[in-house]
Design a protein around this motif. Structure first.
Motif, PDB file in Angstrom:
ATOM      1  N   GLU A 219       0.828  -1.207   0.000  1.00 54.77           N
ATOM      2  CA  GLU A 219       0.000   0.000   0.000  1.00 54.77           C
ATOM      3  C   GLU A 219       0.863   1.258   0.000  1.00 54.77           C
ATOM      4  O   GLU A 219       0.576   2.232  -0.709  1.00 54.77           O
ATOM      5  CB  GLU A 219      -0.917  -0.021   1.225  1.00 54.77           C
ATOM      6  N   ALA A 220       1.935   1.247   0.780  1.00 60.01           N
ATOM      7  CA  ALA A 220       2.834   2.403   0.805  1.00 60.01           C
ATOM      8  C   ALA A 220       3.523   2.587  -0.542  1.00 60.01           C
ATOM      9  O   ALA A 220       3.700   3.723  -1.012  1.00 60.01           O
ATOM     10  CB  ALA A 220       3.872   2.215   1.910  1.00 60.01           C
ATOM     11  N   GLY A 225       3.421   5.778  -5.903  1.00 58.11           N
ATOM     12  CA  GLY A 225       3.350   5.748  -7.356  1.00 58.11           C
ATOM     13  C   GLY A 225       4.022   4.557  -8.002  1.00 58.11           C
ATOM     14  O   GLY A 225       4.227   4.557  -9.228  1.00 58.11           O
ATOM     15  N   ALA A 226       4.353   3.531  -7.231  1.00 59.78           N
ATOM     16  CA  ALA A 226       5.025   2.354  -7.790  1.00 59.78           C
ATOM     17  C   ALA A 226       4.007   1.451  -8.476  1.00 59.78           C
ATOM     18  O   ALA A 226       2.947   1.156  -7.925  1.00 59.78           O
ATOM     19  CB  ALA A 226       5.745   1.574  -6.690  1.00 59.78           C
ATOM     20  N   GLY A 227       4.342   1.027  -9.691  1.00 58.03           N
ATOM     21  CA  GLY A 227       3.511   0.066 -10.391  1.00 58.03           C
ATOM     22  C   GLY A 227       3.791  -1.353  -9.908  1.00 58.03           C
ATOM     23  O   GLY A 227       4.526  -1.584  -8.941  1.00 58.03           O
ATOM     24  N   ARG A 228       3.206  -2.329 -10.606  1.00 55.80           N
ATOM     25  CA  ARG A 228       3.359  -3.716 -10.163  1.00 55.80           C
ATOM     26  C   ARG A 228       4.796  -4.189 -10.274  1.00 55.80           C
ATOM     27  O   ARG A 228       5.298  -4.887  -9.386  1.00 55.80           O
ATOM     28  CB  ARG A 228       2.441  -4.626 -10.995  1.00 55.80           C
ATOM     29  N   LEU A 229       5.467  -3.849 -11.359  1.00 56.68           N
ATOM     30  CA  LEU A 229       6.848  -4.295 -11.516  1.00 56.68           C
ATOM     31  C   LEU A 229       7.749  -3.690 -10.443  1.00 56.68           C
ATOM     32  O   LEU A 229       8.623  -4.381  -9.895  1.00 56.68           O
ATOM     33  CB  LEU A 229       7.366  -3.925 -12.907  1.00 56.68           C
ATOM     34  N   ARG A 230       7.551  -2.426 -10.140  1.00 56.13           N
ATOM     35  CA  ARG A 230       8.361  -1.792  -9.093  1.00 56.13           C
ATOM     36  C   ARG A 230       8.017  -2.356  -7.714  1.00 56.13           C
ATOM     37  O   ARG A 230       8.894  -2.471  -6.839  1.00 56.13           O
ATOM     38  CB  ARG A 230       8.172  -0.279  -9.108  1.00 56.13           C
ATOM     39  N   GLN A 231       6.772  -2.717  -7.481  1.00 57.02           N
ATOM     40  CA  GLN A 231       6.412  -3.352  -6.213  1.00 57.02           C
ATOM     41  C   GLN A 231       7.095  -4.707  -6.066  1.00 57.02           C
ATOM     42  O   GLN A 231       7.559  -5.074  -4.982  1.00 57.02           O
ATOM     43  CB  GLN A 231       4.893  -3.518  -6.128  1.00 57.02           C
ATOM     44  N   ILE A 232       7.150  -5.441  -7.182  1.00 55.96           N
ATOM     45  CA  ILE A 232       7.831  -6.743  -7.144  1.00 55.96           C
ATOM     46  C   ILE A 232       9.314  -6.552  -6.852  1.00 55.96           C
ATOM     47  O   ILE A 232       9.899  -7.271  -6.027  1.00 55.96           O
ATOM     48  CB  ILE A 232       7.628  -7.492  -8.476  1.00 55.96           C
ATOM     49  N   TRP A 233       9.924  -5.565  -7.516  1.00 55.55           N
ATOM     50  CA  TRP A 233      11.372  -5.383  -7.405  1.00 55.55           C
ATOM     51  C   TRP A 233      11.788  -4.799  -6.062  1.00 55.55           C
ATOM     52  O   TRP A 233      12.811  -5.188  -5.480  1.00 55.55           O
ATOM     53  CB  TRP A 233      11.859  -4.495  -8.548  1.00 55.55           C
TER      54      TRP A 233
END
Length: 326
Positions: A219-220, A225-233
């Motif tokens: 959530e943070a 503004g992080a997308g899915r790929l950035r959330q994964i990384w």
């Protein structure tokens, strides 16, 4: 004022009853066993399994230092020291076995090990639970098939006489390919078989690790503004890093262990130079040729190298700030 408070503190401490003497170590252990007796009772079948089938048979490695004969027995067989190890290292096939074993394991480490992680990350992004369950069931299924079935399917698909792949190539006007007797393709076939059979089952641990990640972190990340790929990384992979490192250490510990059944079933005379590994060599020398002491020495060599690799990689992981396995 400071003197009055200090005196009052000292007097209050003197009025407190003396702490009871510390319990002895054996008494504390006994109390711990008594307190957690139900937990130990639940764990007792597994402890008995490891004691009977893992630790007690370790006495058998002593025959690697003996010229063991079933007629003389374990204790009466003559002691020969490191004779079997010297014979093994001086054998012309040692470096061939080492090359084949390391090559197959390196291919599995490079191509097979990352795939369960990638697949677990992809499954975690599937939002519909029923779709995720169907995909999981499909990719888990090959794990429950024996290597006999897997190799049988491989022969049906790749044989030059009636294989589906060669028939398809022939229909397109291409020549048939001898997949099963080609030395250049043997290691790749083993790697593909391992991927198809075990990659789905390997996602279980990583999916469990991903499920334990705090959702507030995602959530943070979304609020930033992080997308899915950035959330994964930046969230998922760092959160499961310790699990990845632990499984990597354990995998490296099995670098000398390819797996007998798969290699033995896929081996034939045309690919024996690239298929012969330590496991098949132990089977031939120990079971077929009844060289029990020599084959035990080979197996002990594999185990010692595996322990050394685990210790070194664990120390390296701790050097880079990870927890390791101990």
């Amino acid at each position: 004022m400071m003197k009055t408070e200090t005196t009052h503190t000292i007097l209050s401490r003197e009025r407190q009853p003396a702490s009871p003497p510390s319990l002895s170590q054996s008494r504390r252990v006994w109390q711990g066993l008594k307190r957690d007796r139900m937990l130990y009772l639940i764990a007792s079948p597994m402890l008995a399994y490891f004691l009977i089938f893992k630790y007690l048979p370790m006495w058998g490695v002593l025959i690697a230092f003996k010229d063991y004969s079933p007629y003389l027995g374990f204790w009466n067989s003559p002691w020969v020291g490191f004779q079997h190890f010297e014979r093994f290292f001086a054998n012309d096939s040692f470096f061939l076995l080492l090359r084949n074993t390391l090559a197959i394991n390196l291919l599995n480490l490079i191509f097979f090990f990352p795939l369960p992680i990638i697949l677990a990350l992809m499954l975690n992004e599937v939002r519909k639970e029923w779709v995720k369950r169907i995909i999981q069931s499909i990719i888990y299924l090959p794990h429950f098939l024996s290597w006999v079935v897997i190799v049988g399917i491989t022969y049906l698909m790749l044989s030059t006489s009636s294989g589906f792949v060669n028939k398809f190539l022939e229909s397109l006007g291409y020549d048939k390919i001898n997949f099963l007797t080609s030395q250049g393709l043997f290691w790749a076939l083993l790697t593909l078989q391992s991927i198809w059979k075990e990659v789905g089952w390997g996602t279980v641990i990583f999916l469990a690790a991903i499920a334990s990640v705090d959702t507030q972190l995602f959530e943070a990340a979304r609020m930033d503004g992080a997308g899915r790929l950035r959330q994964i990384w930046h969230v998922t992979l760092p959160a499961i890093r310790n699990v990845i490192i632990i499984l990597l250490i354990l995998r490296i510990g099995h670098m000398m262990d390819v797996g007998f059944e798969q290699v033995y079933l896929m081996m034939n005379g045309a690919v024996s130079d690239v298929a012969d590994v330590f496991d098949t060599y132990v089977y031939r020398s120990g079971i077929q040729q009844a060289q029990f002491s020599f084959s035990t020495a080979v197996g002990l060599f594999k185990s010692i190298v595996g322990v050394i690799l685990v210790v070194l990689t664990n120390r390296l992981a701790k050097k880079f700030g990870d927890d390791g396995i101990y």
